[in-house]
Design a protein around this motif. Structure first.
Motif, PDB file in Angstrom:
ATOM      1  N   GLY A  92      18.216 -53.051  17.944  1.00 38.76           N
ATOM      2  CA  GLY A  92      17.186 -53.920  18.496  1.00 38.76           C
ATOM      3  C   GLY A  92      17.297 -54.144  19.983  1.00 38.76           C
ATOM      4  N   THR A  93      18.489 -53.948  20.558  1.00 36.86           N
ATOM      5  CA  THR A  93      18.684 -54.207  21.983  1.00 36.86           C
ATOM      6  C   THR A  93      18.916 -52.940  22.800  1.00 36.86           C
ATOM      7  N   ARG A  94      19.515 -51.920  22.200  1.00 35.07           N
ATOM      8  CA  ARG A  94      19.866 -50.715  22.959  1.00 35.07           C
ATOM      9  C   ARG A  94      18.914 -49.547  22.721  1.00 35.07           C
ATOM     10  N   LEU A  95      18.017 -49.683  21.761  1.00 31.81           N
ATOM     11  CA  LEU A  95      17.083 -48.612  21.442  1.00 31.81           C
ATOM     12  C   LEU A  95      15.657 -49.117  21.562  1.00 31.81           C
ATOM     13  N   ALA A  96      14.818 -48.349  22.242  1.00 36.26           N
ATOM     14  CA  ALA A  96      13.397 -48.668  22.352  1.00 36.26           C
ATOM     15  C   ALA A  96      12.609 -47.515  21.742  1.00 36.26           C
ATOM     16  N   MET A  97      11.713 -47.840  20.808  1.00 34.87           N
ATOM     17  CA  MET A  97      10.890 -46.826  20.141  1.00 34.87           C
ATOM     18  C   MET A  97       9.449 -46.946  20.640  1.00 34.87           C
ATOM     19  N   VAL A  98       8.881 -45.841  21.094  1.00 33.47           N
ATOM     20  CA  VAL A  98       7.481 -45.781  21.514  1.00 33.47           C
ATOM     21  C   VAL A  98       6.796 -44.788  20.582  1.00 33.47           C
ATOM     22  N   PHE A  99       5.937 -45.291  19.701  1.00 30.57           N
ATOM     23  CA  PHE A  99       5.332 -44.451  18.684  1.00 30.57           C
ATOM     24  C   PHE A  99       4.021 -43.846  19.173  1.00 30.57           C
ATOM     25  N   GLN A 100       3.526 -42.891  18.378  1.00 32.00           N
ATOM     26  CA  GLN A 100       2.311 -42.162  18.721  1.00 32.00           C
ATOM     27  C   GLN A 100       1.093 -43.079  18.747  1.00 32.00           C
ATOM     28  N   ASP A 101       1.001 -43.988  17.764  1.00 31.74           N
ATOM     29  CA  ASP A 101      -0.154 -44.877  17.658  1.00 31.74           C
ATOM     30  C   ASP A 101       0.290 -46.296  17.988  1.00 31.74           C
ATOM     31  N   PRO A 102      -0.046 -46.813  19.153  1.00 32.54           N
ATOM     32  CA  PRO A 102       0.406 -48.171  19.499  1.00 32.54           C
ATOM     33  C   PRO A 102      -0.176 -49.242  18.587  1.00 32.54           C
ATOM     34  N   MET A 103      -1.343 -48.989  17.981  1.00 33.77           N
ATOM     35  CA  MET A 103      -1.914 -49.985  17.078  1.00 33.77           C
ATOM     36  C   MET A 103      -1.077 -50.142  15.821  1.00 33.77           C
ATOM     37  N   ALA A 104      -0.277 -49.111  15.485  1.00 33.40           N
ATOM     38  CA  ALA A 104       0.626 -49.232  14.347  1.00 33.40           C
ATOM     39  C   ALA A 104       1.872 -50.024  14.712  1.00 33.40           C
ATOM     40  N   SER A 105       2.155 -50.167  16.003  1.00 34.46           N
ATOM     41  CA  SER A 105       3.326 -50.923  16.451  1.00 34.46           C
ATOM     42  C   SER A 105       2.984 -52.365  16.790  1.00 34.46           C
ATOM     43  N   LEU A 106       1.723 -52.617  17.105  1.00 33.90           N
ATOM     44  CA  LEU A 106       1.290 -53.966  17.479  1.00 33.90           C
ATOM     45  C   LEU A 106       0.487 -54.576  16.338  1.00 33.90           C
ATOM     46  N   ASN A 107       0.827 -55.812  15.982  1.00 37.04           N
ATOM     47  CA  ASN A 107       0.103 -56.516  14.932  1.00 37.04           C
ATOM     48  C   ASN A 107      -1.243 -56.961  15.483  1.00 37.04           C
ATOM     49  N   PRO A 108      -2.362 -56.484  14.908  1.00 34.22           N
ATOM     50  CA  PRO A 108      -3.672 -56.832  15.470  1.00 34.22           C
ATOM     51  C   PRO A 108      -4.011 -58.314  15.361  1.00 34.22           C
ATOM     52  N   ALA A 109      -3.298 -59.053  14.510  1.00 31.63           N
ATOM     53  CA  ALA A 109      -3.613 -60.470  14.320  1.00 31.63           C
ATOM     54  C   ALA A 109      -2.863 -61.373  15.290  1.00 31.63           C
ATOM     55  N   LEU A 110      -1.904 -60.830  16.050  1.00 31.75           N
ATOM     56  CA  LEU A 110      -1.083 -61.639  16.947  1.00 31.75           C
ATOM     57  C   LEU A 110      -1.326 -61.248  18.392  1.00 31.75           C
ATOM     58  N   LYS A 111      -1.084 -62.187  19.281  1.00 31.30           N
ATOM     59  CA  LYS A 111      -1.246 -61.911  20.704  1.00 31.30           C
ATOM     60  C   LYS A 111      -0.118 -61.015  21.187  1.00 31.30           C
ATOM     61  N   VAL A 112      -0.437 -60.206  22.187  1.00 30.87           N
ATOM     62  CA  VAL A 112       0.512 -59.212  22.677  1.00 30.87           C
ATOM     63  C   VAL A 112       1.759 -59.879  23.232  1.00 30.87           C
ATOM     64  N   GLY A 113       1.581 -60.931  24.022  1.00 30.60           N
ATOM     65  CA  GLY A 113       2.733 -61.595  24.621  1.00 30.60           C
ATOM     66  C   GLY A 113       3.676 -62.173  23.588  1.00 30.60           C
ATOM     67  N   GLY A 114       3.120 -62.743  22.522  1.00 30.17           N
ATOM     68  CA  GLY A 114       3.968 -63.297  21.471  1.00 30.17           C
ATOM     69  C   GLY A 114       4.778 -62.234  20.765  1.00 30.17           C
ATOM     70  N   GLN A 115       4.190 -61.045  20.597  1.00 28.26           N
ATOM     71  CA  GLN A 115       4.922 -59.963  19.937  1.00 28.26           C
ATOM     72  C   GLN A 115       6.055 -59.445  20.814  1.00 28.26           C
ATOM     73  N   LEU A 116       5.824 -59.382  22.123  1.00 26.72           N
ATOM     74  CA  LEU A 116       6.904 -58.986  23.023  1.00 26.72           C
ATOM     75  C   LEU A 116       7.994 -60.055  23.067  1.00 26.72           C
ATOM     76  N   ALA A 117       7.584 -61.319  23.110  1.00 23.90           N
ATOM     77  CA  ALA A 117       8.558 -62.410  23.185  1.00 23.90           C
ATOM     78  C   ALA A 117       9.431 -62.466  21.941  1.00 23.90           C
ATOM     79  N   GLU A 118       8.897 -62.035  20.803  1.00 27.40           N
ATOM     80  CA  GLU A 118       9.664 -62.075  19.562  1.00 27.40           C
ATOM     81  C   GLU A 118      10.930 -61.229  19.660  1.00 27.40           C
TER      82      GLU A 118
END
Length: 603
Positions: A372-398
């Motif tokens: 969770g701290t040393r690995l960053a995953m960037v997937f092909q479809d960002p909509m699959a990584s971001l929850n459409p029901a939550l604000k972007v900043g809150g998901q990053l802050a989590e």
């Protein structure tokens, strides 16, 4: 199952099963013994829960009633599950209009009060145990049908189901062969919770006089018999009421524990169960490497091995590109590094060293923290990584609150800072927006910013520019290069576009049929040695390509994971292949400085 709730549920269910087996033989005679002298007596040493109007011992009758109560609950659950599976899978079998009618009927039944539906069915079917079982079965069926329908819809959208339809496979066979086997586990786990609900429902039916009739009895019937004396002798109703509550809670706790165990097992099954072998033959490791993988293998049931003995190294500030046709094992290799191989895949082979730590050998809690701290995953479809029901900043802050134990205010400030760091304009305002308010390129930047919320030492980018237009692709690739150089993290870049890999990466790893066939510096791609790599390079047109000629292509197709033979997997498509290539697999050997190739015909 080691949680207090899971252990308690298992213990209660085990106790109920034991009582169901031994109750009638041990206490059956005492439960039927009529003693007019002791009729309607209260609690005593001889009768701890008192007696009924015929002097029969209530405690003995409660224990004996365990078998009847559980048996009726299991039967009602089986009826409900059978009806639910049929109703839930019908929309996948029927044409569109009848399927909509079935879905509407299920929705209406789910909205209808279950107890009223059970009472109506019981009255129509006739009073007694049979009517009550049928009534409760019909009452629990809509909920099970909704669950089945939801799970079946997710599987029905899979590519292999679409392929089966294209091949003319019948709808019924698609359901029985492709849909039901893939949703069986969650349905079976849900049955345990359903038994608890059926048990409570049947007790309620008998208490209302619609269930078991004299001389038969279950816990609900005993509660009905004792209810008239509850204000005089409350203890007479205590026994059956306690057993109903205890059994219902036990089955529900066990069902929830089994569901949690199954969901965690999907992650744990990917961890090798044996200590991994050393990284090299002499046991040495690259101390400077951010990521070091040796002999990584991913297997699935049936001998399917889509990743075979893959070894690669990523150093600080280096971008290593993994390239190959679709199905070559690129993404699955990245998922194995991040512990994301889907069930029932199993990761084996050598260690996966992230900053010198074998992540697959760490305890679960520590492994989650490291990844969770040393690995960053960037997937092909960002909509699959971001929850459409939550604000972007809150998901990053989590990320900061979960992995770094940061406060909400600090985590939010860092999220805004990271959005600005990846050149999203007005990051404070953008952080308060939902993903659908971002463009495709901005969403991909937000996913990169999410990875930078920690202090990643490795960035895995799995085809991050697919679906983006050329100008946005260029911006994302430039951003990945800048982030890598600034943070001195290593980047593993997955792509099928060898032109992009050659322009962005420092080192190129070429995969074919699950194996690495060549590894070389990116600036030497034009001098690639393996026929497959040369074919990939030749298939990319440039400004000097003769447009009067057909575009270069590779004849044939890549073999599937279960079709790879003993020899070179590329032999069937290679113009240089010999009998040795077909019979014997070439090893990956040195071919100059920082260059390795697996080919018998390369000198």
């Amino acid at each position: 199952m080691r949680t207090p709730a899971g252990l308690a549920g298992a213990a209660v269910v085990a106790l109920m099963l034991v009582l169901a087996v031994v109750g009638p033989p041990i206490w059956g005679d005492r439960a039927e013994l009529i003693d007019p002298v002791a009729a309607l007596s209260g609690a005593s040493a001889a009768h701890p829960l008192g007696t009924d109007n015929l002097g029969r011992d209530i405690l003995a009758r409660v224990l004996v009633a365990t078998r009847m109560s559980l048996l009726l609950a299991v039967l009602a659950t089986a009826i409900g599950a059978a009806i639910g599976v049929v109703l839930g899978t019908l929309p996948s079998v029927l044409p569109r209009r009848p399927a909509r009618l079935v879905t509407a009927a299920v929705n209406a039944l789910v909205a209808f009060p279950g107890l009223l539906l059970a009472m109506f069915t019981a009255v129509v079917a006739g009073l007694g145990a049979r009517g009550a079982v049928l009534g409760i079965g019909v009452a629990v069926a809509p909920g099970f049908a909704r669950l089945t329908q939801t799970l079946a819809a997710s599987v029905a959208a899979a590519d292999y189901v679409a392929a089966a339809r294209l091949l003319g496979v019948s709808r019924t066979r698609i359901v029985t062969r492709h849909v039901l086997p893939n949703i069986a586990e969650p349905l079976i786990l849900n049955l345990t919770t359903m038994i608890g609900g059926s048990l409570l429902g049947l007790a309620g039916m008998s208490f209302l006089g619609l269930g078991v009739q004299p001389p038969g009895y279950d816990w609900g019937r005993l509660l009905f018999d004792g209810f008239a004396r509850i204000y005089v002798n409350p203890v007479v109703a205590l026994g059956p009421a306690l057993m109903v509550v205890l059994a219902g809670v036990g089955f529900n706790l066990l069902g929830e524990a089994l569901a949690r165990t199954a969901s965690r097992a999907e992650v744990h099954r990917a961890v090798p169960a044996v200590p991994p072998p050393p990284a090299d033959e002499d046991g040495r490791h690259d101390d400077e490497a951010v990521l070091e993988v040796r002999n990584l293998t991913v297997t699935f049931p049936g001998g399917v091995t889509p990743v075979r003995e893959v070894s690669l190294t990523v150093r600080p500030g280096e971008i290593v590109g993994v390239v190959g046709e679709s199905g070559s094992g690129k993404s699955l290799t990245a998922y194995a590094v991040g512990g994301l191989v889907p069930h029932p895949g199993v990761v084996g082979g050598g260690p996966v060293l992230l900053c010198g730590q074998d992540v697959h050998a760490l305890p679960e809690e520590q492994r989650r923290k490291v990844l969770g701290t040393r690995l960053a995953m960037v997937f092909q479809d960002p909509m699959a990584s971001l929850n459409p029901a939550l604000k972007v900043g809150g998901q990053l802050a989590e990320v900061a609150t979960v992995h770094q134990r940061a406060g909400r205010a600090d985590a939010w400030r860092r999220a805004v800072d990271r959005l600005g760091h990846v050149r999203i304009t007005d990051p404070e305002r953008r952080a308060r927006q939902h993903p659908h308010e971002f463009s495709g390129g901005m969403r991909q930047r937000a996913v990169i910013a999410m990875g930078l919320m920690g202090a990643p030492r490795l960035i895995i980018a799995d085809e991050p520019t697919t679906g983006l237009d050329v100008t946005v692709q260029k911006e994302i690739l430039r951003l990945l290069r800048e982030v890598t150089e600034e943070s001195q993290a290593g980047t593993l870049f997955i792509s099928h576009d060898i032109a992009v890999v050659g322009a962005l990466c420092d080192t190129v790893v070429v995969m074919y049929a699950g194996r690495v066939v060549e590894e070389l510096p990116a600036d030497r791609l034009a001098a690639a040695a393996h026929p497959y790599t040369r074919a990939l390079v030749a298939s990319v047109p440039d400004m000097t390509t003769d447009r009067s000629l057909p575009l270069a292509s590779i004849p044939g197709r890549q073999p599937g994971p279960a079709e790879v033979g003993e020899g070179c997997a590329f032999a069937g498509r290679c113009p240089l292949a010999t009998s040795r290539c077909v019979a014997e697999r070439p090893p990956l050997e040195e071919h100059g400085k920082a260059h390795r190739v697996a080919c018998w015909e390369v000198s």
